[in-house]
Write a protein that holds these residues in place. Structure first.
Motif, PDB file in Angstrom:
ATOM      1  N   GLY A 162       0.789  -1.220   0.000  1.00 56.74           N
ATOM      2  CA  GLY A 162       0.000   0.000   0.000  1.00 56.74           C
ATOM      3  C   GLY A 162       0.823   1.273   0.000  1.00 56.74           C
ATOM      4  O   GLY A 162       0.260   2.360  -0.085  1.00 56.74           O
ATOM      5  N   ILE A 163       2.154   1.171   0.103  1.00 57.20           N
ATOM      6  CA  ILE A 163       2.972   2.374   0.168  1.00 57.20           C
ATOM      7  C   ILE A 163       4.355   2.098  -0.423  1.00 57.20           C
ATOM      8  O   ILE A 163       4.874   0.994  -0.296  1.00 57.20           O
ATOM      9  N   SER A 164       4.901   3.101  -1.075  1.00 65.02           N
ATOM     10  CA  SER A 164       6.277   3.055  -1.576  1.00 65.02           C
ATOM     11  C   SER A 164       6.940   4.376  -1.240  1.00 65.02           C
ATOM     12  O   SER A 164       6.281   5.417  -1.209  1.00 65.02           O
ATOM     13  N   LEU A 165       8.233   4.345  -1.003  1.00 64.08           N
ATOM     14  CA  LEU A 165       8.998   5.567  -0.821  1.00 64.08           C
ATOM     15  C   LEU A 165       9.571   5.941  -2.178  1.00 64.08           C
ATOM     16  O   LEU A 165      10.200   5.115  -2.838  1.00 64.08           O
ATOM     17  N   SER A 166       9.354   7.178  -2.601  1.00 59.96           N
ATOM     18  CA  SER A 166       9.800   7.639  -3.905  1.00 59.96           C
ATOM     19  C   SER A 166      10.972   8.596  -3.722  1.00 59.96           C
ATOM     20  O   SER A 166      10.875   9.558  -2.972  1.00 59.96           O
ATOM     21  N   VAL A 167      12.070   8.319  -4.422  1.00 61.44           N
ATOM     22  CA  VAL A 167      13.284   9.118  -4.321  1.00 61.44           C
ATOM     23  C   VAL A 167      13.572   9.722  -5.689  1.00 61.44           C
ATOM     24  O   VAL A 167      13.644   9.000  -6.690  1.00 61.44           O
ATOM     25  N   ASP A 168      13.736  11.044  -5.723  1.00 65.31           N
ATOM     26  CA  ASP A 168      14.117  11.732  -6.957  1.00 65.31           C
ATOM     27  C   ASP A 168      15.611  11.984  -6.937  1.00 65.31           C
ATOM     28  O   ASP A 168      16.114  12.742  -6.109  1.00 65.31           O
ATOM     29  N   ALA A 169      16.323  11.351  -7.856  1.00 66.68           N
ATOM     30  CA  ALA A 169      17.770  11.502  -7.947  1.00 66.68           C
ATOM     31  C   ALA A 169      18.107  12.796  -8.685  1.00 66.68           C
ATOM     32  O   ALA A 169      17.293  13.328  -9.447  1.00 66.68           O
ATOM     33  N   VAL A 170      19.329  13.286  -8.471  1.00 64.97           N
ATOM     34  CA  VAL A 170      19.772  14.521  -9.131  1.00 64.97           C
ATOM     35  C   VAL A 170      20.555  14.237 -10.410  1.00 64.97           C
ATOM     36  O   VAL A 170      20.883  15.157 -11.150  1.00 64.97           O
ATOM     37  N   SER A 171      20.852  12.963 -10.680  1.00 65.05           N
ATOM     38  CA  SER A 171      21.571  12.592 -11.900  1.00 65.05           C
ATOM     39  C   SER A 171      21.267  11.134 -12.234  1.00 65.05           C
ATOM     40  O   SER A 171      20.792  10.379 -11.376  1.00 65.05           O
ATOM     41  N   MET A 225      11.480   0.382  -9.878  1.00 68.61           N
ATOM     42  CA  MET A 225      10.856   0.052  -8.595  1.00 68.61           C
ATOM     43  C   MET A 225      11.516  -1.197  -8.025  1.00 68.61           C
ATOM     44  O   MET A 225      11.794  -2.153  -8.762  1.00 68.61           O
ATOM     45  N   THR A 226      11.738  -1.192  -6.722  1.00 66.71           N
ATOM     46  CA  THR A 226      12.350  -2.331  -6.048  1.00 66.71           C
ATOM     47  C   THR A 226      11.809  -2.439  -4.632  1.00 66.71           C
ATOM     48  O   THR A 226      11.320  -1.459  -4.066  1.00 66.71           O
ATOM     49  N   THR A 227      11.896  -3.630  -4.092  1.00 69.69           N
ATOM     50  CA  THR A 227      11.591  -3.858  -2.681  1.00 69.69           C
ATOM     51  C   THR A 227      12.894  -4.265  -2.025  1.00 69.69           C
ATOM     52  O   THR A 227      13.547  -5.223  -2.471  1.00 69.69           O
ATOM     53  N   ASP A 228      13.315  -3.515  -0.989  1.00 68.56           N
ATOM     54  CA  ASP A 228      14.599  -3.827  -0.361  1.00 68.56           C
ATOM     55  C   ASP A 228      14.511  -5.088   0.483  1.00 68.56           C
ATOM     56  O   ASP A 228      13.433  -5.683   0.637  1.00 68.56           O
ATOM     57  N   LYS A 229      15.624  -5.528   1.015  1.00 66.57           N
ATOM     58  CA  LYS A 229      15.667  -6.793   1.762  1.00 66.57           C
ATOM     59  C   LYS A 229      14.886  -6.741   3.060  1.00 66.57           C
ATOM     60  O   LYS A 229      14.691  -7.768   3.710  1.00 66.57           O
ATOM     61  N   PHE A 230      14.394  -5.564   3.444  1.00 66.43           N
ATOM     62  CA  PHE A 230      13.582  -5.428   4.649  1.00 66.43           C
ATOM     63  C   PHE A 230      12.088  -5.355   4.327  1.00 66.43           C
ATOM     64  O   PHE A 230      11.264  -5.168   5.202  1.00 66.43           O
ATOM     65  N   ILE A 266      10.661  -3.009   2.309  1.00 66.53           N
ATOM     66  CA  ILE A 266      10.225  -1.644   2.025  1.00 66.53           C
ATOM     67  C   ILE A 266      10.298  -1.415   0.519  1.00 66.53           C
ATOM     68  O   ILE A 266      11.305  -1.702  -0.117  1.00 66.53           O
ATOM     69  N   GLN A 267       9.210  -0.896  -0.047  1.00 62.57           N
ATOM     70  CA  GLN A 267       9.136  -0.640  -1.481  1.00 62.57           C
ATOM     71  C   GLN A 267       9.678   0.749  -1.792  1.00 62.57           C
ATOM     72  O   GLN A 267       9.351   1.719  -1.114  1.00 62.57           O
ATOM     73  N   TRP A 268      10.507   0.831  -2.830  1.00 64.05           N
ATOM     74  CA  TRP A 268      11.132   2.076  -3.260  1.00 64.05           C
ATOM     75  C   TRP A 268      10.870   2.313  -4.732  1.00 64.05           C
ATOM     76  O   TRP A 268      10.864   1.367  -5.531  1.00 64.05           O
ATOM     77  N   MET A 269      10.665   3.573  -5.095  1.00 70.79           N
ATOM     78  CA  MET A 269      10.630   4.009  -6.481  1.00 70.79           C
ATOM     79  C   MET A 269      11.773   5.009  -6.642  1.00 70.79           C
ATOM     80  O   MET A 269      11.885   5.951  -5.866  1.00 70.79           O
ATOM     81  N   VAL A 270      12.629   4.775  -7.622  1.00 66.05           N
ATOM     82  CA  VAL A 270      13.752   5.675  -7.890  1.00 66.05           C
ATOM     83  C   VAL A 270      13.485   6.339  -9.233  1.00 66.05           C
ATOM     84  O   VAL A 270      13.180   5.659 -10.212  1.00 66.05           O
ATOM     85  N   ASN A 271      13.609   7.650  -9.265  1.00 73.74           N
ATOM     86  CA  ASN A 271      13.268   8.424 -10.442  1.00 73.74           C
ATOM     87  C   ASN A 271      14.331   9.479 -10.722  1.00 73.74           C
ATOM     88  O   ASN A 271      14.852  10.103  -9.808  1.00 73.74           O
ATOM     89  N   TYR A 272      14.633   9.658 -12.001  1.00 69.43           N
ATOM     90  CA  TYR A 272      15.443  10.796 -12.443  1.00 69.43           C
ATOM     91  C   TYR A 272      14.736  11.380 -13.656  1.00 69.43           C
ATOM     92  O   TYR A 272      14.571  10.692 -14.669  1.00 69.43           O
ATOM     93  N   ASP A 273      14.286  12.626 -13.550  1.00 66.35           N
ATOM     94  CA  ASP A 273      13.618  13.298 -14.666  1.00 66.35           C
ATOM     95  C   ASP A 273      14.631  13.931 -15.583  1.00 66.35           C
ATOM     96  O   ASP A 273      15.469  14.715 -15.137  1.00 66.35           O
ATOM     97  N   TYR A 274      14.541  13.585 -16.877  1.00 65.89           N
ATOM     98  CA  TYR A 274      15.380  14.255 -17.868  1.00 65.89           C
ATOM     99  C   TYR A 274      14.804  15.633 -18.103  1.00 65.89           C
ATOM    100  O   TYR A 274      13.585  15.800 -18.215  1.00 65.89           O
ATOM    101  N   LYS A 275      15.661  16.615 -18.185  1.00 65.94           N
ATOM    102  CA  LYS A 275      15.159  17.987 -18.324  1.00 65.94           C
ATOM    103  C   LYS A 275      15.355  18.510 -19.706  1.00 65.94           C
ATOM    104  O   LYS A 275      16.039  18.079 -20.513  1.00 65.94           O
TER     105      LYS A 275
END
Length: 138
Positions: free
Chosen positions: A81-90, A122-127, A129-138
């Motif tokens: 029901g939840i994911s942590l979303s991280v916006d990368a800078v590169s 998208m990945t689920t870590d070994k604990f 916890i669901q993660w979404m990793v994103n980098y927007d091209y500008k």
């Protein structure tokens, strides 16, 4: 506007999880508080007293916080029901974050260029916890 921070509950492995997150995101813990060092917790089971009552790691402008669930609280249940979303800078940072969070976990969607103009995965870590990793091209 109020600040929204994330608080994660674990079943006894909060310290291990947060050490991983610290290795991925860097920074220093703002707080590491064990139950044994907290008022009113001296009657707890000895094994629970070493667990973490509260830990906080700043990431960007937010704080990731966590705790170990102890008896008589019901165990933490992990779900979709939840994911942590991280916006990368590169792109490089996106790959580093994704690979580090995926280690020992399960990749749901490989980190790839998408039709909406981003590098996303998208990945689920070994604990669990669901993660979404994103980098927007500008």
């Amino acid at each position: 506007m109020a600040t929204l921070n994330t608080y994660l509950n674990f079943n006894g492995n909060t310290e291990e999880a947060f050490n991983l997150y610290k290795s991925v995101f860097g920074g220093e813990f703002l707080v590491v508080q064990r139950y044994k060092d907290s008022p009113g917790c001296d009657g707890m089971a000895v094994g629970d007293q070493e667990k973490l009552m509260h830990i906080a790691l700043p990431i960007g402008g937010n704080i990731l916080m966590g705790t170990d669930i102890t008896s008589p609280m019901p165990p933490a249940t992990l779900g979709t029901g939840i994911s942590l979303s991280v916006d990368a800078v590169s792109e490089e940072e996106a790959h580093t974050l994704f690979n580090s969070l995926s280690a020992g976990g399960t990749v749901t969607m490989a980190l790839e260029k998408t039709f909406w103009g981003a590098l996303f995965g998208m990945t689920t870590d070994k604990f669990g916890i669901q993660w979404m990793v994103n980098y927007d091209y500008k």
